[in-house]
Scaffold this motif. Structure first.
Motif, PDB file in Angstrom:
ATOM      1  N   TYR A 105      -3.949  14.210   7.199  1.00 51.83           N
ATOM      2  CA  TYR A 105      -5.175  14.947   6.874  1.00 51.83           C
ATOM      3  C   TYR A 105      -5.965  15.131   8.150  1.00 51.83           C
ATOM      4  O   TYR A 105      -6.020  14.244   8.989  1.00 51.83           O
ATOM      5  CB  TYR A 105      -6.036  14.174   5.854  1.00 51.83           C
ATOM      6  N   LYS A 136      -9.324  15.257   9.947  1.00 51.85           N
ATOM      7  CA  LYS A 136     -10.721  14.848   9.763  1.00 51.85           C
ATOM      8  C   LYS A 136     -11.459  15.209  11.030  1.00 51.85           C
ATOM      9  O   LYS A 136     -11.423  14.473  12.013  1.00 51.85           O
ATOM     10  CB  LYS A 136     -10.799  13.339   9.512  1.00 51.85           C
ATOM     11  N   ALA A 149      -2.519   9.678   5.998  1.00 47.41           N
ATOM     12  CA  ALA A 149      -2.734   9.034   4.703  1.00 47.41           C
ATOM     13  C   ALA A 149      -1.443   8.388   4.237  1.00 47.41           C
ATOM     14  O   ALA A 149      -1.461   7.381   3.524  1.00 47.41           O
ATOM     15  CB  ALA A 149      -3.224  10.056   3.682  1.00 47.41           C
ATOM     16  N   THR A 178      -8.684   0.537  -1.512  1.00 41.16           N
ATOM     17  CA  THR A 178      -9.158   1.911  -1.470  1.00 41.16           C
ATOM     18  C   THR A 178      -8.877   2.552  -0.112  1.00 41.16           C
ATOM     19  O   THR A 178      -8.960   1.890   0.924  1.00 41.16           O
ATOM     20  CB  THR A 178     -10.664   1.961  -1.817  1.00 41.16           C
ATOM     21  N   GLY A 179      -8.455   3.781  -0.140  1.00 41.72           N
ATOM     22  CA  GLY A 179      -8.162   4.502   1.098  1.00 41.72           C
ATOM     23  C   GLY A 179      -6.782   4.225   1.647  1.00 41.72           C
ATOM     24  O   GLY A 179      -6.416   4.719   2.708  1.00 41.72           O
ATOM     25  N   SER A 180      -5.977   3.477   0.910  1.00 43.08           N
ATOM     26  CA  SER A 180      -4.672   3.102   1.454  1.00 43.08           C
ATOM     27  C   SER A 180      -3.617   4.190   1.272  1.00 43.08           C
ATOM     28  O   SER A 180      -2.533   4.097   1.836  1.00 43.08           O
ATOM     29  CB  SER A 180      -4.204   1.793   0.805  1.00 43.08           C
ATOM     30  N   GLY A 181      -3.916   5.208   0.452  1.00 41.21           N
ATOM     31  CA  GLY A 181      -2.977   6.324   0.319  1.00 41.21           C
ATOM     32  C   GLY A 181      -2.334   6.448  -1.042  1.00 41.21           C
ATOM     33  O   GLY A 181      -1.400   7.229  -1.227  1.00 41.21           O
ATOM     34  N   LYS A 182      -2.851   5.727  -2.049  1.00 41.64           N
ATOM     35  CA  LYS A 182      -2.242   5.747  -3.385  1.00 41.64           C
ATOM     36  C   LYS A 182      -2.296   7.154  -3.999  1.00 41.64           C
ATOM     37  O   LYS A 182      -1.283   7.687  -4.463  1.00 41.64           O
ATOM     38  CB  LYS A 182      -2.965   4.758  -4.315  1.00 41.64           C
ATOM     39  N   THR A 183      -3.502   7.711  -4.000  1.00 38.43           N
ATOM     40  CA  THR A 183      -3.652   9.031  -4.606  1.00 38.43           C
ATOM     41  C   THR A 183      -2.834  10.075  -3.857  1.00 38.43           C
ATOM     42  O   THR A 183      -2.197  10.945  -4.452  1.00 38.43           O
ATOM     43  CB  THR A 183      -5.143   9.419  -4.652  1.00 38.43           C
ATOM     44  N   THR A 184      -2.821   9.948  -2.535  1.00 38.77           N
ATOM     45  CA  THR A 184      -2.038  10.880  -1.724  1.00 38.77           C
ATOM     46  C   THR A 184      -0.576  10.858  -2.158  1.00 38.77           C
ATOM     47  O   THR A 184       0.041  11.912  -2.363  1.00 38.77           O
ATOM     48  CB  THR A 184      -2.162  10.499  -0.239  1.00 38.77           C
ATOM     49  N   GLU A 191      -4.771   5.348 -11.291  1.00 33.68           N
ATOM     50  CA  GLU A 191      -5.904   4.512 -11.730  1.00 33.68           C
ATOM     51  C   GLU A 191      -6.244   4.771 -13.196  1.00 33.68           C
ATOM     52  O   GLU A 191      -7.388   5.067 -13.535  1.00 33.68           O
ATOM     53  CB  GLU A 191      -7.159   4.802 -10.887  1.00 33.68           C
ATOM     54  N   ARG A 240      -9.157  16.019  -6.278  1.00 33.15           N
ATOM     55  CA  ARG A 240      -9.889  14.971  -5.558  1.00 33.15           C
ATOM     56  C   ARG A 240     -11.394  15.136  -5.715  1.00 33.15           C
ATOM     57  O   ARG A 240     -12.149  14.219  -5.414  1.00 33.15           O
ATOM     58  CB  ARG A 240      -9.550  15.021  -4.066  1.00 33.15           C
TER      59      ARG A 240
END
Ligand code: ATP
Ligand code: MG
Lengths: 232, 466
Positions: free
Chosen positions: A11, A13, A20, A40-46, A167, B463
């Motif tokens: 990504y 920034k 990610a 959080t922020g570790s890349g799960k959603t990605t 989640e 998101r």
């Protein structure tokens, strides 16, 4: 089954590029229950978005039943989402203007299911998650746990082969959380689904025989020995 | 699913949707109203011509009075200083028009190219009563204003053997019947509908003119939207009433063909050099210029207003559509996650815009018909002055042709005011344009929203928090 090889997602920034996901390798067998855990922020959603054919990796390949999702045209990705993949979100993402039954039917729209059959299947899917009584309710008239069960019915009504849940219990209290996880596990085993659940909740993660532990975009596999008996 | 989802969404943001529809509706309403107003203006022109001319009359021949001639209005006032009341009546031929003789009518009728020519004699009857103090000068606040009332009735003598040409030709019989050929010298009259109503008269009543009674044969309405005379009587009776034996003040001429009108006009001018010949063409230019100025201004103002309102409505529709799409980003992301094709999602948003447009068009057509109705009611009458500078001598002629006399205008000797009822009709083309515009506005709004959605990446959309 899924086969991820050297999957990287960058990504931008501002000036910097953030990885990610960094060279992730992963295999998920058909019918497997895999959890993805990490802060959080570790890349799960990605990772979930890539598995869900909703995004493309910056590099690497994601094979789903031998087809590389990173190479498919967007129409084919859409088709894959419509037929093969079911998605459940942390915030349920139900259409507030549609009833529970209509929300479930929305998943059948891309499949061109005739209205009568769609209604029947939506009712059956709601029955499967124990919400047959609530078919005519609007999302705002349902509790969080009930909304998530409607979302699960929506994901399952098209009879996908993979259920991806990002989640799914993030907004639920412990009792409801356990009910929802039990429901997902039950549906997986009764339908032979591949179930992938991303969570930062280690209680939930440990219900799966295998956990992909994420840390700053990197992934390692952990076997949950204590639960080994439940997995095959 | 398409319609359920669409209608629920519009219901959810009904205020917004109503605002967009209303904006489009006002624009559409204005377009329809402006269209109706301009059609009203052009039909008003026809009406002016008809009412001035009568149907079947191609040209009129009149003569301007020389100084001291024409209708004489001399009211004798007795000398004295005590306040006294007075009353009286007088009938005279219309001032502003000199008399022509019956033989002039015969001569004109004999001209080649003339199908028929008839004479008409327009009279004005004034009855008055009041109180005044002779010699006391202008009224002051101490003496109080003198009371005075006057009543004018316009009378026209018509050739009852030739009703197709002349003042009666454009009228419609509402009750009773027209003159019979045996009525040539009878004390019979036809009344204009509004005069009859005002006086409480109907067919079978009697009306008193110059001290004698006339039996009312029937009631007529004036030429479409135009003005008629108050009373129509046989020509010979009018000549007797007006002390103008064998004389007329307007000759109504019907040409053999419409292409022969200008030739006839030249012939008449040769025959009667001092007469004024008025044709439809000379009238039309005057009517158009005076009507055109008013309606043209109103029309262009209306058009600009409609354009501005439509631009605002379009912008509003587009902006609200964009803001609604922005608020629903996660919803669209979810639909994409469910496998909805982009064009299906875009179609949903286009559908919402289209629905707003259709509602706007429907409302707008309603508003437009209301506007067209109001054009008829409020801007209902247009006063057109004809026969002024371009045709200085035509004033009297037009007055006579129109039948009804307006003493102010005619006595002033200048132009003649014709009051025309504006009657806007809503044309299909205007309706089509208006509906098309509203639908286009809705589609534009939906299209802009759809374009925004089409560019949305599902991952980004999902998101989005909120
Ligand atoms: N659109 C984006 N642009 C830039 N950076 C992004 C974008 N989306 C995610 N990231 C970054 O990628 C990294 C991984 O984010 P991701 O959402 O996958 O984490 P997560 O494990 O799901 O976290 P959480 O538990 O909070 O949901 C984070 O550092 C995040 O800031
Ligand atoms: Mg996340």
């Amino acid at each position: 089954m899924y086969e991820l090889r050297q999957v990287t997602k960058l990504y931008r920034k501002g000036r910097k590029e953030v990885a990610a996901l960094a060279r992730v390798d992963l295999e998920v067998a058909d019918g497997e229950f895999l959890s993805i855990q990490g802060p959080t922020g570790s890349g799960k959603t990605t990772l979930m978005l890539l598995l869900g054919a909703l995004d493309r990796p910056s590099s690497g390949s994601i094979l789903l039943d031998g087809k590389d999702l990173s190479q498919l045209r967007s129409g084919q990705l859409t088709d894959t989402r419509a037929r093969t993949l079911g998605f459940v979100f942390q915030n349920y993402n139900l259409m507030p203007t549609l009833t529970a039954a209509e929300n479930v039917q929305a998943a059948l729209v891309p499949l061109g299911v005739p209205p009568n059959e769609a209604r029947r299947r939506a009712r059956a899917a709601l029955d499967d998650v124990g919400l047959g009584e609530r078919a005519g309710f609007y999302p705002l008239e349902l509790s969080g746990g009930e909304q998530q069960r409607v979302a699960i019915a929506r994901a399952l009504v098209k009879e996908p082969r993979v259920l991806l849940a990002d989640e799914p219990t993030g907004n639920l209290d412990e009792g409801t959380r356990d009910e929802v996880v039990a429901l997902l596990e039950g549906l997986r085993s009764s339908r032979g689904l591949t179930l992938i659940v991303a969570t930062h909740d280690s209680q939930v993660a440990r219900r799966a025989p295998r956990t992909a532990v994420m840390e700053k975009g990197r992934l390692r596999i952990r076997n949950n020995q204590s639960n080994g008996g439940q997995a095959e | 699913m398409f319609f359920t989802y669409l209608l629920r969404e519009l219901r959810r943001r009904r205020r917004q949707a109503a605002l967009v529809s209303l904006g489009l509706a006002v624009g559409v309403g204005l377009v329809v109203t402006v269209g109706a107003a301009s059609s009203a203006a052009s039909s008003a022109q026809d009406q002016v011509l008809h009412s001035l001319y009568g149907v079947g009359t191609d040209l009129t021949v009149t003569k301007a009075p020389t100084a001291g001639s024409g209708g004489g209005f001399h009211f004798g006032g007795a000398a004295g200083s005590a306040p006294r009341s007075f009353s009286g009546s007088h009938i005279g031929s219309s001032p502003g028009l000199a008399l022509l003789s019956n033989t002039d009518v015969t001569k004109v009728a004999a001209l080649s190219g003339v199908r028929s020519a008839v004479g008409g004699l327009s009279l004005i009857s004034i009855t008055f009563s009041g109180q005044f103090t002779p010699g006391s000068g202008p009224p002051s606040s101490t003496t109080g204003p003198p009371s005075f009332s006057a009543n004018t009735v316009s009378i026209v003598g018509v050739d009852i053997n030739n009703p197709a040409v002349g003042p009666l030709s454009g009228t419609t019989l509402l009750s009773g019947h027209y003159f019979a050929s045996s009525d040539q010298d009878a004390q019979v009259a036809l009344l204009d509908a509004s005069y009859a109503k005002q006086q409480g008269l109907k067919a079978g009543s009697t009306v008193t003119l110059g001290g004698s009674s006339y039996r009312v044969l029937g009631v007529v309405s004036p030429p479409s939207g135009g003005t008629g005379s108050d009373v129509y009587i046989p020509l010979e009776r009018a000549q007797a009433l007006g002390s103008a034996a064998n004389q007329v003040n307007t000759i109504y001429v019907e040409a053999q063909s419409s292409s022969g009108v200008s030739a006839v006009s030249r012939e008449v001018s040769g025959l009667l050099p001092s007469a004024t010949v008025t044709t439809a063409a000379t009238l039309a230019s005057q009517v158009s210029s005076s009507l055109g100025a008013t309606s043209g201004l109103a029309g262009s103002l209306g058009t600009w207003l409609a354009v501005i309102v439509l631009i605002v409505a379009f912008a509003l529709a587009a902006m609200l559509s964009l803001s609604s799409v922005s608020a629903r980003v996660r919803e669209f992301g979810t639909l994409k996650a469910l496998g909805w094709r982009t064009r299906r999602v875009v179609g949903q948003i286009l559908g919402e815009g289209l629905a707003e447009g259709v509602v706007g068009a429907t409302l707008g057509v309603g508003l437009g018909f209301l506007g067209a109705y109001l054009v008829g009611r409020i801007g209902g009458t247009v006063k057109t002055v004809v026969g002024s500078s371009t045709f200085p001598r035509a004033g009297g002629a037009l007055a006579a042709a129109a039948g009804r006399f307006r003493p102010g205008a005619a006595l002033g000797g200048g132009g003649h005011t014709v009051t025309v009822h504006l009657n806007g009709t809503v044309g299909l083309a205007t309706l089509g344009l208006a509906v098309g515009l509203a639908v286009a506005g809705g589609l534009l709004a939906g299209g802009i929203g759809g374009w925004r959605v089409a560019r949305l990446q599902p991952a980004e959309a999902l998101r989005q928090v909120g």
